[in-house]
Design a protein around this motif. Structure first.
Motif, PDB file in Angstrom:
ATOM      1  N   ALA A 222       9.817  -7.090  -4.449  1.00  0.00           N
ATOM      2  CA  ALA A 222       8.882  -6.283  -5.236  1.00  0.00           C
ATOM      3  C   ALA A 222       8.303  -5.215  -4.324  1.00  0.00           C
ATOM      4  O   ALA A 222       8.668  -5.105  -3.157  1.00  0.00           O
ATOM      5  CB  ALA A 222       7.778  -7.158  -5.832  1.00  0.00           C
ATOM      6  N   THR A 223       7.401  -4.432  -4.855  1.00  0.00           N
ATOM      7  CA  THR A 223       6.723  -3.397  -4.084  1.00  0.00           C
ATOM      8  C   THR A 223       5.231  -3.619  -4.186  1.00  0.00           C
ATOM      9  O   THR A 223       4.675  -3.658  -5.288  1.00  0.00           O
ATOM     10  CB  THR A 223       7.066  -1.996  -4.611  1.00  0.00           C
ATOM     11  OG1 THR A 223       8.485  -1.812  -4.542  1.00  0.00           O
ATOM     12  CG2 THR A 223       6.384  -0.927  -3.770  1.00  0.00           C
ATOM     13  N   ALA A 224       4.583  -3.775  -3.037  1.00  0.00           N
ATOM     14  CA  ALA A 224       3.140  -3.981  -3.037  1.00  0.00           C
ATOM     15  C   ALA A 224       2.432  -2.691  -3.451  1.00  0.00           C
ATOM     16  O   ALA A 224       2.811  -1.610  -2.992  1.00  0.00           O
ATOM     17  CB  ALA A 224       2.668  -4.411  -1.650  1.00  0.00           C
ATOM     18  N   PRO A 225       1.428  -2.777  -4.299  1.00  0.00           N
ATOM     19  CA  PRO A 225       0.704  -1.563  -4.702  1.00  0.00           C
ATOM     20  C   PRO A 225      -0.038  -0.961  -3.513  1.00  0.00           C
ATOM     21  O   PRO A 225      -0.727  -1.662  -2.779  1.00  0.00           O
ATOM     22  CB  PRO A 225      -0.271  -2.082  -5.770  1.00  0.00           C
ATOM     23  CG  PRO A 225      -0.447  -3.534  -5.449  1.00  0.00           C
ATOM     24  CD  PRO A 225       0.858  -3.996  -4.893  1.00  0.00           C
ATOM     25  N   ALA A 226       0.103   0.335  -3.303  1.00  0.00           N
ATOM     26  CA  ALA A 226      -0.566   1.006  -2.197  1.00  0.00           C
ATOM     27  C   ALA A 226      -2.024   1.257  -2.545  1.00  0.00           C
ATOM     28  O   ALA A 226      -2.376   1.424  -3.716  1.00  0.00           O
ATOM     29  CB  ALA A 226       0.135   2.324  -1.879  1.00  0.00           C
ATOM     30  N   GLU A 227      -2.878   1.295  -1.524  1.00  0.00           N
ATOM     31  CA  GLU A 227      -4.297   1.537  -1.728  1.00  0.00           C
ATOM     32  C   GLU A 227      -4.793   2.581  -0.733  1.00  0.00           C
ATOM     33  O   GLU A 227      -5.579   2.279   0.174  1.00  0.00           O
ATOM     34  CB  GLU A 227      -5.091   0.248  -1.575  1.00  0.00           C
ATOM     35  CG  GLU A 227      -4.766  -0.791  -2.645  1.00  0.00           C
ATOM     36  CD  GLU A 227      -5.730  -1.969  -2.624  1.00  0.00           C
ATOM     37  OE1 GLU A 227      -6.320  -2.255  -3.684  1.00  0.00           O
ATOM     38  OE2 GLU A 227      -5.886  -2.570  -1.554  1.00  0.00           O
TER      39      GLU A 227
ATOM     40  N   ALA B 192     -11.948  -8.179   3.950  1.00  0.00           N
ATOM     41  CA  ALA B 192     -11.626  -9.514   3.437  1.00  0.00           C
ATOM     42  C   ALA B 192     -11.391  -9.527   1.942  1.00  0.00           C
ATOM     43  O   ALA B 192     -10.652 -10.377   1.425  1.00  0.00           O
ATOM     44  CB  ALA B 192     -12.751 -10.489   3.794  1.00  0.00           C
ATOM     45  N   GLU B 193     -11.991  -8.577   1.234  1.00  0.00           N
ATOM     46  CA  GLU B 193     -11.875  -8.547  -0.223  1.00  0.00           C
ATOM     47  C   GLU B 193     -10.624  -7.820  -0.705  1.00  0.00           C
ATOM     48  O   GLU B 193     -10.365  -7.751  -1.893  1.00  0.00           O
ATOM     49  CB  GLU B 193     -13.109  -7.870  -0.827  1.00  0.00           C
ATOM     50  CG  GLU B 193     -14.413  -8.623  -0.580  1.00  0.00           C
ATOM     51  CD  GLU B 193     -14.368 -10.022  -1.168  1.00  0.00           C
ATOM     52  OE1 GLU B 193     -13.786 -10.191  -2.255  1.00  0.00           O
ATOM     53  OE2 GLU B 193     -14.909 -10.945  -0.532  1.00  0.00           O
ATOM     54  N   ARG B 194      -9.864  -7.253   0.222  1.00  0.00           N
ATOM     55  CA  ARG B 194      -8.675  -6.492  -0.162  1.00  0.00           C
ATOM     56  C   ARG B 194      -7.410  -7.305   0.090  1.00  0.00           C
ATOM     57  O   ARG B 194      -7.418  -8.287   0.840  1.00  0.00           O
ATOM     58  CB  ARG B 194      -8.581  -5.177   0.622  1.00  0.00           C
ATOM     59  CG  ARG B 194      -9.854  -4.396   0.719  1.00  0.00           C
ATOM     60  CD  ARG B 194     -10.504  -4.135  -0.623  1.00  0.00           C
ATOM     61  NE  ARG B 194      -9.615  -3.480  -1.580  1.00  0.00           N
ATOM     62  CZ  ARG B 194     -10.007  -3.032  -2.765  1.00  0.00           C
ATOM     63  NH1 ARG B 194     -11.276  -3.171  -3.122  1.00  0.00           N
ATOM     64  NH2 ARG B 194      -9.151  -2.449  -3.583  1.00  0.00           N
ATOM     65  N   SER B 195      -6.301  -6.901  -0.518  1.00  0.00           N
ATOM     66  CA  SER B 195      -4.994  -7.478  -0.214  1.00  0.00           C
ATOM     67  C   SER B 195      -4.463  -6.848   1.067  1.00  0.00           C
ATOM     68  O   SER B 195      -4.253  -5.633   1.125  1.00  0.00           O
ATOM     69  CB  SER B 195      -4.009  -7.220  -1.360  1.00  0.00           C
ATOM     70  OG  SER B 195      -2.681  -7.418  -0.929  1.00  0.00           O
ATOM     71  N   ALA B 196      -4.267  -7.653   2.091  1.00  0.00           N
ATOM     72  CA  ALA B 196      -3.778  -7.115   3.364  1.00  0.00           C
ATOM     73  C   ALA B 196      -2.417  -6.450   3.192  1.00  0.00           C
ATOM     74  O   ALA B 196      -2.149  -5.395   3.770  1.00  0.00           O
ATOM     75  CB  ALA B 196      -3.696  -8.232   4.408  1.00  0.00           C
ATOM     76  N   LEU B 197      -1.566  -7.044   2.379  1.00  0.00           N
ATOM     77  CA  LEU B 197      -0.234  -6.489   2.196  1.00  0.00           C
ATOM     78  C   LEU B 197      -0.294  -5.131   1.507  1.00  0.00           C
ATOM     79  O   LEU B 197       0.420  -4.193   1.879  1.00  0.00           O
ATOM     80  CB  LEU B 197       0.631  -7.450   1.379  1.00  0.00           C
ATOM     81  CG  LEU B 197       2.110  -7.080   1.260  1.00  0.00           C
ATOM     82  CD1 LEU B 197       2.783  -7.073   2.618  1.00  0.00           C
ATOM     83  CD2 LEU B 197       2.832  -8.045   0.324  1.00  0.00           C
ATOM     84  N   ALA B 198      -1.165  -5.001   0.526  1.00  0.00           N
ATOM     85  CA  ALA B 198      -1.283  -3.737  -0.203  1.00  0.00           C
ATOM     86  C   ALA B 198      -1.911  -2.645   0.651  1.00  0.00           C
ATOM     87  O   ALA B 198      -1.618  -1.464   0.483  1.00  0.00           O
ATOM     88  CB  ALA B 198      -2.094  -3.944  -1.475  1.00  0.00           C
ATOM     89  N   LEU B 199      -2.767  -3.024   1.597  1.00  0.00           N
ATOM     90  CA  LEU B 199      -3.534  -2.047   2.365  1.00  0.00           C
ATOM     91  C   LEU B 199      -2.882  -1.668   3.686  1.00  0.00           C
ATOM     92  O   LEU B 199      -3.156  -0.590   4.231  1.00  0.00           O
ATOM     93  CB  LEU B 199      -4.932  -2.624   2.621  1.00  0.00           C
ATOM     94  CG  LEU B 199      -6.005  -1.713   3.225  1.00  0.00           C
ATOM     95  CD1 LEU B 199      -6.198  -0.469   2.365  1.00  0.00           C
ATOM     96  CD2 LEU B 199      -7.310  -2.473   3.357  1.00  0.00           C
ATOM     97  N   ALA B 200      -2.006  -2.523   4.211  1.00  0.00           N
ATOM     98  CA  ALA B 200      -1.543  -2.387   5.590  1.00  0.00           C
ATOM     99  C   ALA B 200      -0.909  -1.031   5.890  1.00  0.00           C
ATOM    100  O   ALA B 200      -1.304  -0.337   6.838  1.00  0.00           O
ATOM    101  CB  ALA B 200      -0.566  -3.513   5.914  1.00  0.00           C
ATOM    102  N   ASP B 201       0.082  -0.613   5.128  1.00  0.00           N
ATOM    103  CA  ASP B 201       0.801   0.624   5.441  1.00  0.00           C
ATOM    104  C   ASP B 201      -0.111   1.840   5.356  1.00  0.00           C
ATOM    105  O   ASP B 201      -0.065   2.727   6.231  1.00  0.00           O
ATOM    106  CB  ASP B 201       1.993   0.795   4.495  1.00  0.00           C
ATOM    107  CG  ASP B 201       3.106  -0.195   4.776  1.00  0.00           C
ATOM    108  OD1 ASP B 201       3.110  -0.786   5.870  1.00  0.00           O
ATOM    109  OD2 ASP B 201       3.971  -0.381   3.897  1.00  0.00           O
ATOM    110  N   ALA B 202      -0.940   1.895   4.314  1.00  0.00           N
ATOM    111  CA  ALA B 202      -1.850   3.031   4.177  1.00  0.00           C
ATOM    112  C   ALA B 202      -2.866   3.053   5.308  1.00  0.00           C
ATOM    113  O   ALA B 202      -3.238   4.123   5.817  1.00  0.00           O
ATOM    114  CB  ALA B 202      -2.557   2.969   2.823  1.00  0.00           C
ATOM    115  N   LEU B 203      -3.306   1.876   5.737  1.00  0.00           N
ATOM    116  CA  LEU B 203      -4.258   1.806   6.837  1.00  0.00           C
ATOM    117  C   LEU B 203      -3.644   2.334   8.128  1.00  0.00           C
ATOM    118  O   LEU B 203      -4.291   3.063   8.891  1.00  0.00           O
ATOM    119  CB  LEU B 203      -4.730   0.360   7.005  1.00  0.00           C
ATOM    120  CG  LEU B 203      -5.801   0.103   8.073  1.00  0.00           C
ATOM    121  CD1 LEU B 203      -7.057   0.901   7.775  1.00  0.00           C
ATOM    122  CD2 LEU B 203      -6.120  -1.393   8.150  1.00  0.00           C
TER     123      LEU B 203
END
Length: 516
Positions: free
Chosen positions: A65-70, A101-112
């Motif tokens: 799947a593709t994790a949603p970007a944030e 802590a309240e975010r999905s690490a997988l969804a946030l990692a690349d954008a971060l």
């Protein structure tokens, strides 16, 4: 003010930090792999019962799947880090921890990572923020994102920290990427972690070893590195290509560990159509299969080699159309593998393993190989079930080979062996399957082949059990037996079941059956 001067020494709250948890596991169990991949984690609630933990969810999402970007959330996080670097404080660091802590690490990692690389922040100060999150974090996503930041700003000093935290299965993916980004010998660093983990963590790590030229890593890939506890198919092609399976098998001496590794790699590749590249994408497949048959001809039989030969034989007898191999070579090779399966010492090995009363795994392996080597194992399987009634594989194997006229006897055996009173504990929404539930579902499906009413106590137990799929299996059996013409006694307990059924769809189906 240097970065180290403004890192707080106290934990964020009263919870155990992830680092302290990992250090305690290392003290108890060594460098890893750790039991249950290090779970339960410090932020797991005591009564938490997850159908899919975050390790599995991350693995499935990254591969299927593709994790949603944030990006907006990432930009806000970097803005907070910028403020902390400018005016560090304990409260600001704790607030960042809770924000992440309240975010999905997988969804946030690349954008971060993108936001951090675009920002003009002092590397050492940001590294100190990352170290604080990883050393003092008490919640998974905050620690994971601290690891992500450390991958952008860290260096050799962070290696042991990343290895320690990365041995926790829920953090392995993030540590693997961080090690690859921050360590000068990235393949060796990832290799260190890969040997400490299993499951999806092993998959994530080994995938980052593709195309390594390190002889030690290549040898490890072929012998054990591809094994992961999820599916060998995920890593078999990588091991065969990066590890140079063809070259390794052409050596003058091929040890047992390499031969058994090759057996499992080739078996996984032969199960084409799986989750990763397979035999159709392996250019050396045909010469490797030829060489493997040559080696097996003089090797002692093991269940691993027998199982692999059975699988390869199936491939050669029915190759996928994408395999553009000369038909005469395929035919000749199929004959060679069939001859291996016909050897008496191979059948003797299977019989010997079937006769061993202890252990389930070895017995199941032998059971899976029995027919391929001409061993009639049905009596041994029934005897095994009487000793080990919770062996779901053995129940499945037996049920498929039980003729319709003998299903009643098998149902009676299941009735005697299964803890039906415990299974029938009332329906609940959702629910996890246990071994007993799975076995009862197998039998409820099996009795459909027999005369209506065969094994009826099993069906009644399933209709009042949890999880919902077991109740649904019971309903299907009743429908196939009787349609809407239910006997009065059965209609009465279907009516009672419908009155308490928590699943809306199943309740409608039960009601439709009795109201027709």
């Amino acid at each position: 003010m240097t970065p180290g001067e403004w890192l707080v020494s106290d934990d964020i709250d009263d919870q155990t930090t992830f680092l302290a948890h990992a250090i305690s596991l290392a003290a108890l169990h060594g460098p890893g792999p750790w039991p249950a991949e290090g779970r339960p984690l410090p932020d797991d609630s005591p009564d938490e019962r997850k159908l899919l933990n975050s390790t599995v969810l991350d693995g499935v999402q990254t591969h299927h799947a593709t994790a949603p970007a944030e990006p907006d959330v990432a930009a806000a996080a970097v803005a907070t880090i910028t403020d902390i670097v400018a005016a560090p404080s304990d409260s600001a660091l704790a607030a960042l921890h809770d924000q992440l802590a309240e975010r999905s690490a997988l969804a946030l990692a690349d954008a971060l990572v993108r936001e951090l690389r675009a920002a003009t922040l002092p590397r050492d100060e940001v590294r100190s923020v990352a170290r604080w999150l990883t050393e003092h974090g008490t919640r998974r996503n905050a620690v994971a994102l601290g690891i992500v930041i450390l991958g952008v700003t860290g260096d050799e000093r962070d290696r042991e920290l990343l290895l320690t935290l990365g041995t926790l299965g829920d953090l392995t993916l993030y540590a693997v990427v961080a090690l690859g980004n921050s360590q000068p010998d990235r393949h060796r660093a990832v290799y260190q972690l890969a040997r400490r983990v299993d499951g999806w963590g092993r998959i994530h790590a080994v995938e980052r070893l593709a195309r390594t030229t390190d002889p030690e890593i290549k040898a490890w890939l072929l012998r054990t590195g591809f094994r992961n506890g999820v599916m060998n198919e995920y890593l078999a092609h990588l091991a065969a290509t990066t590890g140079d399976l063809r070259g390794a098998l052409l050596a003058s001496e091929v040890g047992d560990e390499l031969l058994d590794g090759a057996a499992d790699i080739l078996a996984a590749l032969a199960l084409h159509g799986g989750p990763a590249a397979d035999i159709r994408h392996y250019p050396d497949a045909l010469p490797v299969l030829i060489r493997f048959a040559e080696l097996l001809a003089t090797a002692a039989p093991t269940l691993t080699r027998i199982r692999s030969t059975r699988t390869i034989t199936g491939l050669l007898n029915d190759p996928p159309p994408e395999l553009d191999w000369p038909s005469d070579e395929v035919t000749g090779l199929a004959t060679e593998y069939a001859a291996l399966l016909a050897r008496t010492d191979w059948a003797d090995e299977v019989r010997a393993r079937l006769a061993q009363p202890e252990g389930e795994f070895g017995f199941n392996q032998a059971l899976s190989c029995a027919e391929a080597v001409g061993v009639q194992a049905y009596p041994q399987a029934l005897a095994h079930l009487r000793r080990n009634p919770r062996n779901g594989y053995a129940w499945q194997w037996v049920s498929k080979r039980t003729p319709d006229h003998a299903v009643a006897a098998l149902a009676d055996l299941a009735h005697d062996l299964l803890p039906l009173d415990e299974i029938t504990r009332g329906p609940k929404p959702g629910g996890r399957r246990r071994a007993d539930d799975h076995i009862l579902e197998i039998m409820v499906s099996t009795v459909r082949r027999a005369a209506p009413g065969t094994g009826l106590p099993l069906v009644r137990s399933a209709l009042g059990a949890n999880p919902v799929r077991l109740r649904r299996a019971a309903l299907r059996t009743l429908v196939e037996w009787y349609g809407h013409d239910l006997p009065d006694d059965i209609r009465s307990w279907v009516t009672a079941t419908a009155a308490t059924e928590p699943d809306d769809e199943l309740r409608r189906e039960l009601t439709a059956l009795i109201d027709h």
